[in-house]
Design an enzyme around this catalytic site. Structure first.
Site: not given
Length: 231
Positions: A55, A76, A78, A145, A172
């Site tokens: 930010k 996020r 986990k 991928k 991550e």
């Protein structure tokens, strides 16, 4: 008479032992839950550090009169259930030490950028900071991928200053464009519905859609440069 008394005593001892075993197991479970609660808290702090850095970079660029390269940021963390499921999937013991050594995406942040060039610009600015250590890079933009997924994945390590020590926390970081994020979101919903039996024709269509999204990214960046010049 003596034999009956012995049997009763043995039964009572067995029940008492079972109760004690259950109590010990419950106490152990509580201790483990508390240990993992503290463990996840450190990752929450690491995630907050990275989010703040991103930010700050965005606001600084705007202050300098440049376009904000970041459309939005989505952190996020986990859940314990998700950590446990991944640990089981990769054959990792469910202990704080083993989980910390083998699972690097407990804390994750998705940075959605306007253009492909912005993805690499933000990645370079973030990893160029002296307290950010780059552990791993997977560039699925340069080499998508097989299913068409495109994104730049980084594992960075950042220091978190606690009351009594400093801990290094891996986070991550996924960087992608709006088009890549749109495709990934819908692909996830489609796969969730059909998994594990995804029709071959549908897989081919998803790859084609990913290629269309990549061409859109290229076209929009080209138009942006024609109008505004290089970033």
């Amino acid at each position: 008479m003596y034999q009956r008394k012995k049997t009763a005593d043995d039964g009572t001892s067995h029940e008492l032992g079972s109760v004690l075993d259950d109590a010990f197991a419950l106490e152990t479970l509580r201790d483990l839950a508390e240990e993992f609660s503290q463990f996840r808290l450190r990752y929450k702090f690491g995630l907050a550090e990275v989010e703040t850095k991103v930010k700050i970079l965005a606001e600084e660029l705007v202050h300098k009169g440049r376009d904000n390269p970041i459309e939005y940021v989505s952190p996020r963390l986990k859940t314990l259930a998700s950590i446990s499921a991944k640990a089981a999937r990769i054959g990792c013991a469910m202990t704080v030490g083993e989980v910390g050594a083998n699972i690097y995406d407990i804390a994750g942040i998705r940075i959605v950028c306007s253009f492909v060039s912005d993805v690499y610009t933000v990645a370079d600015m973030l990893t160029g900071q002296s307290d950010v250590r780059l552990l791993r890079t997977k560039d699925y933009i340069a080499v998508p991928k097989p299913n068409g997924y495109r994104s730049l994945h980084l594992i960075v390590e950042i220091p978190v200053f606690l009351s009594d020590r400093v801990v290094a926390i891996p986070v991550e970081v996924q960087l992608r464009t709006v088009a890549m994020d749109f495709w990934a979101s819908l692909e996830h919903k489609i796969y969730y519905k059909y998994d594990p039996d995804i029709p071959a024709a549908l897989r081919d269509e998803l790859v084609a859609a990913a290629d269309d999204a990549a061409r859109l990214d290229e076209r929009m960046e080209r138009l942006h440069r024609q109008i505004h010049g290089p970033h």
